[in-house]
Design a protein around this motif. Structure first.
Motif, PDB file in Angstrom:
ATOM      1  N   ILE A   1       0.834  -1.197   0.000  1.00 48.54           N
ATOM      2  CA  ILE A   1       0.000   0.000   0.000  1.00 48.54           C
ATOM      3  C   ILE A   1       0.872   1.252   0.000  1.00 48.54           C
ATOM      4  N   SER A   2       0.583   2.142  -0.950  1.00 50.36           N
ATOM      5  CA  SER A   2       1.236   3.449  -1.009  1.00 50.36           C
ATOM      6  C   SER A   2       0.168   4.517  -0.836  1.00 50.36           C
ATOM      7  N   GLU A   3       0.553   5.762  -1.009  1.00 50.34           N
ATOM      8  CA  GLU A   3      -0.393   6.855  -0.793  1.00 50.34           C
ATOM      9  C   GLU A   3      -1.534   6.847  -1.806  1.00 50.34           C
ATOM     10  N   ARG A   4      -1.254   6.407  -3.019  1.00 52.14           N
ATOM     11  CA  ARG A   4      -2.262   6.510  -4.072  1.00 52.14           C
ATOM     12  C   ARG A   4      -2.755   5.179  -4.624  1.00 52.14           C
ATOM     13  N   LYS A   5      -2.109   4.086  -4.286  1.00 57.11           N
ATOM     14  CA  LYS A   5      -2.570   2.800  -4.801  1.00 57.11           C
ATOM     15  C   LYS A   5      -2.158   1.671  -3.867  1.00 57.11           C
ATOM     16  N   GLY A   6      -2.682   0.508  -4.160  1.00 54.45           N
ATOM     17  CA  GLY A   6      -2.351  -0.649  -3.338  1.00 54.45           C
ATOM     18  C   GLY A   6      -2.724  -1.926  -4.051  1.00 54.45           C
ATOM     19  N   THR A   7      -2.029  -3.005  -3.712  1.00 54.72           N
ATOM     20  CA  THR A   7      -2.325  -4.305  -4.300  1.00 54.72           C
ATOM     21  C   THR A   7      -2.318  -5.372  -3.224  1.00 54.72           C
TER      22      THR A   7
ATOM     23  N   LEU B   1      -6.409  -2.712  -4.740  1.00 55.15           N
ATOM     24  CA  LEU B   1      -7.144  -2.363  -3.532  1.00 55.15           C
ATOM     25  C   LEU B   1      -7.790  -0.989  -3.701  1.00 55.15           C
ATOM     26  N   SER B   2      -9.063  -0.899  -3.384  1.00 55.12           N
ATOM     27  CA  SER B   2      -9.783   0.362  -3.474  1.00 55.12           C
ATOM     28  C   SER B   2      -9.292   1.321  -2.384  1.00 55.12           C
TER      29      SER B   2
END
Length: 274
Positions: free
Chosen positions: A150-156, A172-173
């Motif tokens: 997870i980063s600030e703008r996206k995630g998996t 990830l939403s």
């Protein structure tokens, strides 16, 4: 016998398949004990009578089929092919013609609200993960922290223990990323498991089921809801198959089948346009 079967006969099978087959064969063993034989000495008549016994107990066709599959696999492993020849088995309904039960938008919103208000960051994170990724229950409990990126703008999310031991990666939403981050902020341990029980052990499937049963929700319906929403939104079946981890597009097609609610609404709308 069962220990040898578990180590040798079930090598290469997924964790869930091993669990299912061992349970079914242990039940078969119990029945054989009452019939005066065992897992080495049973015959074709024993197998047929066991299947007939399951039918007499009013088990569902799908349950009987699961037990039968396990007995077939076990018998082939033992080279007792004669014991499973020409067995008459009840035919289960065609699941491809049945729409799985999905939650309505209001039902999803309600469970999200109630879990958020409860203040339990773990349960809220579990709900967001299940609702917004559609992963299976056994996939959820096997997740480790390192499976989330997870980063600030996206995630998996990487699902390592998918059905058939197949890995897949899911986006990830924003709501799911936020819920996971908030939950991890409550953790001060170094345990690998993503979701922990109140005893700081990897959470069990039964515990997760209990979380949603308190709100009148079957946890499996969250996966059905995720896949049904994708299908109803017109997403390509290959994309839905990739996200859901289904082996074939045929399995995805069942989510496009009309539910009883769809049929009722269609009939009620018949004369509204006149």
């Amino acid at each position: 016998m069962l220990n040898t079967y578990q180590e040798d006969g079930l090598r290469g099978k997924s964790k869930q398949t091993r669990k299912t087959y061992l349970f079914s064969i242990s039940k078969f063993k119990d029945w054989l004990d009452g019939a005066g034989t065992d897992l080495e000495g049973y015959s074709r008549s024993d197998v047929q009578q066991y299947i007939d016994y399951l039918v007499s107990k009013s088990y569902s066709a799908s349950t009987i089929n699961k037990h039968w599959s396990a007995v077939k696999h076990f018998s082939r492993w033992q080279n007792k092919v004669d014991a499973i020849e020409d067995i008459s088995v009840i035919t289960p309904p065609n699941i491809l013609n049945e729409a799985p039960k999905a939650l309505t938008r209001n039902e999803v919103n309600k469970i999200i609200r109630e879990l958020d208000r409860s203040g339990n960051e773990r349960n809220f994170a579990i709900a967001q993960t299940l609702i917004n990724t559609g992963i299976r229950l056994n996939e959820l409990v096997n997740l480790d922290r390192t499976d989330f990126h997870i980063s600030e703008r996206k995630g998996t999310l990487k699902v390592r223990f998918g059905k058939g031991n197949k890995e897949r990666q899911l986006p990830l939403s924003p709501e799911t990323r936020r819920a996971i981050t908030k939950y991890l902020e409550t953790r001060n341990d170094s345990i690998d498991a993503m979701f922990l029980s109140n005893r700081s052990k990897r959470i069990s499937e039964r515990t997760v089921q209990h979380i949603f049963e308190k709100y009148g929700i079957n946890v499996h319906s969250l996966r059905h809801t995720f896949i049904t929403k994708l299908v109803r939104n017109g997403e390509d079946f290959s994309l839905v198959q990739s996200l859901s981890g289904h082996a074939t597009a045929d399995m995805v097609m069942r989510y496009s089948a009309p539910s009883e609610e769809d049929k009722e609404e269609a009939v009620s709308r018949m004369w509204l346009s006149d």
